[in-house]
Design a protein around this motif. Structure first.
Motif, PDB file in Angstrom:
ATOM      1  N   VAL A   1       0.856  -1.182   0.000  1.00 39.85           N
ATOM      2  CA  VAL A   1       0.000   0.000   0.000  1.00 39.85           C
ATOM      3  C   VAL A   1       0.897   1.240   0.000  1.00 39.85           C
ATOM      4  CG1 VAL A   1      -1.726   1.321   1.289  1.00 39.85           C
ATOM      5  CG2 VAL A   1      -1.849  -1.182   1.228  1.00 39.85           C
ATOM      6  N   PRO A   2       0.745   2.127  -0.977  1.00 35.79           N
ATOM      7  CA  PRO A   2       1.622   3.297  -1.055  1.00 35.79           C
ATOM      8  C   PRO A   2       1.314   4.331   0.024  1.00 35.79           C
ATOM      9  CG  PRO A   2      -0.084   3.428  -2.733  1.00 35.79           C
ATOM     10  CD  PRO A   2      -0.236   2.091  -2.079  1.00 35.79           C
ATOM     11  N   GLU A   3       2.347   4.897   0.584  1.00 33.23           N
ATOM     12  CA  GLU A   3       2.183   5.969   1.571  1.00 33.23           C
ATOM     13  C   GLU A   3       2.182   7.312   0.842  1.00 33.23           C
ATOM     14  OE1 GLU A   3       4.123   7.691   5.719  1.00 33.23           O
ATOM     15  OE2 GLU A   3       4.865   5.815   4.898  1.00 33.23           O
ATOM     16  N   SER A   4       1.164   7.498   0.026  1.00 31.14           N
ATOM     17  CA  SER A   4       1.053   8.685  -0.819  1.00 31.14           C
ATOM     18  C   SER A   4      -0.416   8.959  -1.093  1.00 31.14           C
ATOM     19  CB  SER A   4       1.793   8.456  -2.144  1.00 31.14           C
ATOM     20  OG  SER A   4       1.288   9.277  -3.172  1.00 31.14           O
ATOM     21  N   ARG A   5      -0.860  10.165  -0.806  1.00 29.07           N
ATOM     22  CA  ARG A   5      -2.261  10.501  -1.061  1.00 29.07           C
ATOM     23  C   ARG A   5      -2.603  10.336  -2.535  1.00 29.07           C
ATOM     24  NH1 ARG A   5      -6.133  13.047   1.364  1.00 29.07           N
ATOM     25  NH2 ARG A   5      -4.853  13.971   3.012  1.00 29.07           N
ATOM     26  N   GLU A   6      -1.754  10.850  -3.403  1.00 29.83           N
ATOM     27  CA  GLU A   6      -2.019  10.793  -4.839  1.00 29.83           C
ATOM     28  C   GLU A   6      -2.144   9.351  -5.312  1.00 29.83           C
ATOM     29  OE1 GLU A   6      -0.274  12.717  -8.990  1.00 29.83           O
ATOM     30  OE2 GLU A   6       1.066  12.460  -7.286  1.00 29.83           O
ATOM     31  N   ALA A   7      -1.227   8.492  -4.863  1.00 32.64           N
ATOM     32  CA  ALA A   7      -1.257   7.090  -5.290  1.00 32.64           C
ATOM     33  C   ALA A   7      -2.472   6.363  -4.711  1.00 32.64           C
ATOM     34  CB  ALA A   7       0.033   6.386  -4.865  1.00 32.64           C
ATOM     35  N   LEU A   8      -2.831   6.672  -3.476  1.00 33.19           N
ATOM     36  CA  LEU A   8      -4.005   6.035  -2.872  1.00 33.19           C
ATOM     37  C   LEU A   8      -5.285   6.442  -3.588  1.00 33.19           C
ATOM     38  CD1 LEU A   8      -3.132   6.347   0.922  1.00 33.19           C
ATOM     39  CD2 LEU A   8      -3.469   4.208  -0.333  1.00 33.19           C
ATOM     40  N   GLU A   9      -5.423   7.728  -3.865  1.00 37.29           N
ATOM     41  CA  GLU A   9      -6.648   8.202  -4.506  1.00 37.29           C
ATOM     42  C   GLU A   9      -6.761   7.757  -5.958  1.00 37.29           C
ATOM     43  OE1 GLU A   9      -7.600  12.319  -3.859  1.00 37.29           O
ATOM     44  OE2 GLU A   9      -7.162  12.202  -1.712  1.00 37.29           O
ATOM     45  N   ALA A  10      -5.676   7.232  -6.524  1.00 42.27           N
ATOM     46  CA  ALA A  10      -5.723   6.687  -7.879  1.00 42.27           C
ATOM     47  C   ALA A  10      -6.253   5.255  -7.897  1.00 42.27           C
ATOM     48  CB  ALA A  10      -4.326   6.724  -8.504  1.00 42.27           C
ATOM     49  N   LEU A  11      -6.433   4.668  -6.718  1.00 41.59           N
ATOM     50  CA  LEU A  11      -6.923   3.287  -6.640  1.00 41.59           C
ATOM     51  C   LEU A  11      -8.446   3.262  -6.755  1.00 41.59           C
ATOM     52  CD1 LEU A  11      -4.741   2.077  -3.624  1.00 41.59           C
ATOM     53  CD2 LEU A  11      -4.364   1.541  -6.040  1.00 41.59           C
ATOM     54  N   PRO A  12      -8.999   2.289  -7.494  1.00 40.64           N
ATOM     55  CA  PRO A  12     -10.463   2.189  -7.624  1.00 40.64           C
ATOM     56  C   PRO A  12     -11.127   2.000  -6.256  1.00 40.64           C
ATOM     57  CG  PRO A  12      -9.378   0.833  -9.272  1.00 40.64           C
ATOM     58  CD  PRO A  12      -8.301   1.300  -8.335  1.00 40.64           C
ATOM     59  N   GLY A  13     -12.179   2.756  -6.013  1.00 40.68           N
ATOM     60  CA  GLY A  13     -12.894   2.639  -4.747  1.00 40.68           C
ATOM     61  C   GLY A  13     -12.303   3.446  -3.612  1.00 40.68           C
TER      62      GLY A  13
END
Length: 213
Positions: free
Chosen positions: A104-116
């Motif tokens: 799991v990436p520790e990055s807001r941008e990377a997290l918000e790019a995940l579906p759901g």
């Protein structure tokens, strides 16, 4: 609400619950991410019933992928919107494996790019799994912030911005847990339990309810 009153509220909440955390069951950032995706329009209790069985069988992106869509649905079918959530979770697992080494990436941008995963889910993961001073605003926090006068706003983004502005740094790590729990068990939507509220005298809600019994 003034600064001194806010600080008193936060100090009381901290004294009552010095080490708050989510009521979702998890043992890794990935388990937390899946649990939070499932928790949209569902209760933590309902999510825990499903994930307690799921995570014994599959608690990594590769293991959940191996279940396949129909296999995953069997574990989460008691949860609202499970069809869409199952599809999003499988897509998320694929991205985690392809782009993030299964982590799991520790990055807001990377997290918000995940579906759901939206801003609220990203905030929960960043705060609870990685210790960021983020504040995830759900329906409970939105209600408590507006009703008490602590951080009023017309939408969740306004409330989040206000909370980030008015909550001192020492409380930021824990405040969203305190407010969620306060909204879930005391400051209820239909009939708040004002008579048993530890911040009743500081709250600016005009129409407080009488103690029960």
């Amino acid at each position: 609400m003034n600064k001194d009153k806010r600080r008193q509220i936060l100090e009381r909440l901290r004294e009552a619950n010095p080490h708050p955390t989510t009521e979702l069951n998890y043992s890794s950032p990935f388990e937390l991410l899946i649990a939070v995706i499932l928790s949209a329009q569902a209760t933590d209790v309902g999510v825990n019933k499903a994930t307690d069985k799921l995570f014994v069988i599959a608690n990594t992106p590769a293991a959940i992928q191996a279940l396949g869509l129909e296999g995953l649905k069997q574990y989460i079918k008691t949860i609202g919107l499970y069809n869409a959530k199952a599809e999003n979770i499988l897509k998320t697992c694929a991205i985690l494996l392809e782009q993030h080494g299964g982590q799991v990436p520790e990055s807001r941008e990377a997290l918000e790019a995940l579906p759901g995963v939206g801003r609220k889910t990203a905030n929960v993961v960043l705060n609870t799994a990685f210790g960021w001073p983020t504040i995830a605003v759900d329906t409970h926090i939105f209600r408590v912030s507006n009703r008490t006068g602590f951080a009023p706003g017309k939408n969740v983004n306004q409330v989040e911005e206000k909370l980030l502005k008015v909550v001192p740094a020492e409380f930021k790590q824990d405040v969203h847990h305190w407010l969620i729990l306060h909204g879930r068990y005391t400051c209820l939507a239909r009939k708040p339990r004002c008579g048993s509220c530890l911040i009743e005298d500081l709250c600016e809600f005009k129409t407080k309810t009488e103690p029960e019994g």
